[in-house]
Each structure stands twice: as C-alpha cells, then as structure tokens.
Design an enzyme around this catalytic site. Sequence first.
Site, PDB file in Angstrom:
ATOM      1  N   GLY A 350       0.763  -1.227   0.122  1.00 62.19           N
ATOM      2  CA  GLY A 350       0.036   0.030  -0.015  1.00 62.19           C
ATOM      3  C   GLY A 350       0.874   0.975  -0.049  1.00 62.19           C
ATOM      4  N   ASP A 466      -5.900   5.784  10.911  1.00 61.22           N
ATOM      5  CA  ASP A 466      -6.035   5.313   9.289  1.00 61.22           C
ATOM      6  C   ASP A 466      -7.033   4.058   9.509  1.00 61.22           C
ATOM      7  OD1 ASP A 466      -5.504   5.314   6.813  1.00 61.22           O
ATOM      8  OD2 ASP A 466      -3.776   3.961   6.972  1.00 61.22           O
TER       9      ASP A 466
END
Length: 658
Positions: A350, A466
């Site tokens: 990611g 997050d």
Amino acid sequence: MKTFFSFSFFLFVRLAASGEYDFTFNGFRNTNLSIDGIASVTSNGLLKLTNKTQDMTGHAFYPLPLHFKSETGSTLSFSTTFVFAVLSEVSDLSGQGITFFASRTTNFSLPSPPQYLGIFTESNNGRASNHILAVELDTIQNPELQDINDNHVGIDINSLISNKSCPAGYYEDSTGSFQNLTLISGNPMQVWIDFDGEEIQINVTLSPMGMPKPQRPLLSSTIDISSLMLDSMHVGFSSSDGPFHTEHYILGWSFKMNGVARPLDYTKLPSLPVHKRKVKSVVMATWLVIVSCFFVLLVVALTVVIVRKRNKYAELLEDWELDYGPHRFSYKDLFQATKGFKEETLLGSGGFGRVYRGELPNSKMEIAVKKISHDSRQGIREFVAEIVSLGQLRHRNLVQLLGYCRRKGELLLVYDLMENGSLDKFLYGRKKPTINWTQRFQIIKGVASGLLYLHEDWEKVVLHRDIKASNVLLDRELTGKLGDFGLAKLYDRGSDPQTTRIVGTMGYLAPELPMTGKGSTMTDVFAFGVFLFEVVCGRRPIEFQADGEDVVLGDWVLENWKMGLLMETVDQRLREYCVGEVELVLKLGLLCSHPVPEARPSMRQVVQILDRDAELSELLPSFMNFSSLSLYQSIGFDNYIMPITSSDSPLPAVSRGR
C-alpha cells in the site's frame, strides 16, 4: 548415473490350454492397465511413465498373469513390440531410460536410485533370485554399470550390467549399413523383442516408427533363460526420471505367446504432446559447472564475503534504543523469516509499505513484517518510542504489534500474522461474498470494541488515524482485528495530542482535518463511520468515474436515506441479512460521519448501541444545546429522533431470493 528409461510393464496372463495368449493396444484409453508410482494414462490414450518429477519411478502392468512354461517345463516362445518416445527439455541431456522386462513379482517398493530404473536396488543388483529379464533403452552412461555409451540398447539378466549391448540404431535392408538413432530425440520409435524357446535365442530390433521391421536385428543373443523364467511371470515397462525433466511415453503395445505379435495400427496411435526443447550442449553444461565451482571457491576465499554478509544484515542501532531491547528484532531474523523478502512471501502493499509473511527461525512463530521507509532522522526517536508503547496494547480486536527493526532507510514493524488477510479483499472484486452478514456484523462490533480500547480503556489515548477496511485484518476464525499502527499517535489523558500533520487516507478524512490539521478521537470516529458504509454497502469510500463525477460513499448513503431508499444501499451480494441490524449500522454510520465533530458519538456510545445497551435515538438529546443543530436539520438528521428498533423486539431477517 545410469539413465534408463525404464518402461516397467507387468503383464499377468494365464495361458489357455493351447499355451497361447496375445493382445494389442493401439493407445491405452479405456484399458485396464495397472499402474503405480508417477505413471498415468493421458486423456488421449498415451501411457506416461514419468512426469518430470526428479528421482521418481513409474510402472505400468497388464492385469493378468502370463504363463511362460509349457507342460513339459520348457520356456515358451514369445514376441512383443511397442512404440515409445523420450521427450527431454534439454536437447542433449535426459533423465533415466526405459526398460521392457519380465519379472516374478510386481512389488518394487524398495527405495531405488534412479539409475536402477525402479526394478533393481544397489543391494540386489545381480542376484539370481531376482528372476528378471529386461531390455533396456539407456540414455545415460553409468560407468559403475559398465555402460558402453549414453545412447544404447542392452539385454539384462538379473542385473543392469547388460549381458549384451550395442549403440541404438538399425541396419538398412538394402545396404546393410548401420544407421544411428538418438533415443532422446523426441521422435517415436518402435522396438521388437522376439524370443525363440527352441533355439533359446533372443532378438531385439529397433527402428523409427512407421518403418518396416528391419530384417537384421540390432541385438541377437543365445541365452538359456529356463532357470530365470518361472511358470507365472509379469511383463511390463518401468521408467525413472533424473535431474533433467524428462517425460517417457508408450504409444502402443502388442504381445503374443508362441507366435509373432500382431502389428500396431499407426493411424490409431495417440499423438505426442507439443514439446519445446531447450538447446543446451553437454560442453556448455560442463563449463557452467566448472565456472560455478570456481566462483564459489573464489568467493569463499575472499574476505569480501564477510563484509558483504555484514552489510546484508546491517542495522541502525543507537544508544537510546538499548532500552527497547525486548521489542527490537534483528534484521537477520526477519530476513530469514521472510526468505529474503521475496515476492512469494508478499502479502500485500500500500501507500505506507509492503507486508511480508514470515516464520521466525527459532520460535517458528508466524509473523507479518511491514517495511516502511524513513528518509529523515528527525522524529524517528519519538516514533520508535510510540511503536514500543503500542506494543504494550493487549486486546482481542487489535493486531498485536510485536516490535520493530531499523535498517538504513527502512523501518520494519512486526505483527502477529492474520491468516485471512485484510477485510477489503472480501468486500471488493468478488462476484459472491465469502463472508455473510452475521460475520460482517461481528467484525464491525469487534473493530468498535478495539477502537474503544484505544480511545478510553488504555492507560493513554491512542489515535489510530487510518481506520479503513484494508487495515482490518482477519484471523483464522474471521475475527476482525484493527491493525497497521504505522500512523498511530498516542498522548496522555487530559493533554493535547499536538498533531499538526494531516495523515490518513482520502475518503476517510474528517472535514475538520484540513482546517485544523489536528487529529482527535472524533476524527477516528468519522473514519469508523465510513468503514461502516464499506462493510454494509460493499463499496469503496470514493469510486472514481470516467466522467469525473466521483461518487463519495457517505454522500451516496445520505442521499438514499433522505429519499427513503436507505436499504437500497446494502451490498447486493448479501443474500440474507437482519434488516434491523443493517438499518442500525447504516444510521450509526451517518451519525459517526457527521460533518461536525461534536455531533459524533464517542466509541463507548457506539459500542453500547451495537450491543443493544442503548438506542440510537438517545444520542440526540445530549447534543440539543449544540449551536449548529441546524446543520443536523439541513441534512435530515432531525429524523434520528424517531426510534430505530426496540432492543426488546426481535430483528426481522430479509432474503434477496437470488
């Protein structure tokens, strides 16, 4: 090594009163051959004795016993012919060869080196008790077995040291000249084996397939096999593969006792597979081995190897990190655990790094290692201190952060391994969901419980910063666990978190972040609200459209709710779900993702609502003094005053009927 394409074929034939028996196989489809080892019959009828599995053997057997003795005890005559082919990936190197043989037994289960073709072992090679007559088609020269070359045909009596052998080929009828044949050429060839019981003579003839049988045999030997051949014998084929990925095929086979084997019908034989060969000469292979050995010896002799090895596992370790010893992993252990961070161990990647699967070499503990870059020394001490503190978190719905490692421009975070990966893989890109609504609801409740622990139940306040489906990981039992604390921030209760940098993922960022730049527990709650939409709707927070009209998931759910179509937002792949639970989660998501931070519930209130210990409608009265209540009304949140579902009443279920 003796490369011996050992076509191990056991035929059990009980002779009729006349003492004769014959059969013909033009291909082996729908036959009742008995096979073992790695042998198989392909869909088009090829008998495949090997499949490129190194040092493994395949046998094929005819299912009936065959009598080789007459009523007077003499050995009967027999005749057989078969078509074979050897396909090797390397043009001039091959695995082991093929044998046709007759034996007293079909049990060849004892371990056998490849050069013994699966019919002999090092201990019994040459014993008279074997009772084995074989014809070998040999493709590797084995000096210990006294082979004449790496491309020959031999007659073997109880041993792989041939009684008689000669190079593979045939004699032309017209000129009598010898024509060489390469056994590993990949071209089909035919073999005839004829034994005359009266003359006690065996003849072996070889030629390319389709060519008439040469008049002069390749091998002819007078051999008294009366003591070797028992009354009941098994005849067949065997083959072993060596290190060069070879396939051995039999295309057809004919056998007759006391007569001449019937000819094969070439038009009915199955086709060989298309075979691409790697061109590689023996000389080149030899030089490669020599150069490789020289290089290894040279490298071992040079001290630079030690220097490179140290650099390979070099880490950054400063004095202030000594206090974190129990939480620091060595780079060498992580390197070995992940097989050098090879692609085969990659779990995902990611914007903040790549995650690898690993197993610690000493404890055998399965872990996940995330590699993220840090290009500045500024703040790294504080960051590592927070990582070590986060390693003290203990909750069943949080991925356990075990520790860290620093190396050059990399920071490596070590977590418990979650066997089922991230939740987003189960929500997007699948025609059918692999998790049902009950599992999704339990994951939602688990993540909420873990987030409550971070915000209120630990000794410090932890901002995750997050929260999203890709950071929710699932263990073997599909328990949802919030992970990836790479952006987490922690601070003492009652103090200001002092966050001034906007971090997170687009689509999950609370609207106040760009204005204040400060994260809070309410910004986590906002992201959690978007997460709820993801799980229920099975859609990403922002779906980019070709026309530029991007769809924001929260806005889309809100618009559908205002139009009375809230349940139309549910993931269409969910066949069954609890209407009350789904409606509750969607409305809770709308409240959590409210644009005004003060209007959002705390995670304790969220958990109480999900556990049915509180009603969603009870939240609004506590916000009645909020000066921007008109903002509720402008988007329709005043409707939340209406009760959702009584906690005492059962929640109805719905089925899509698809």
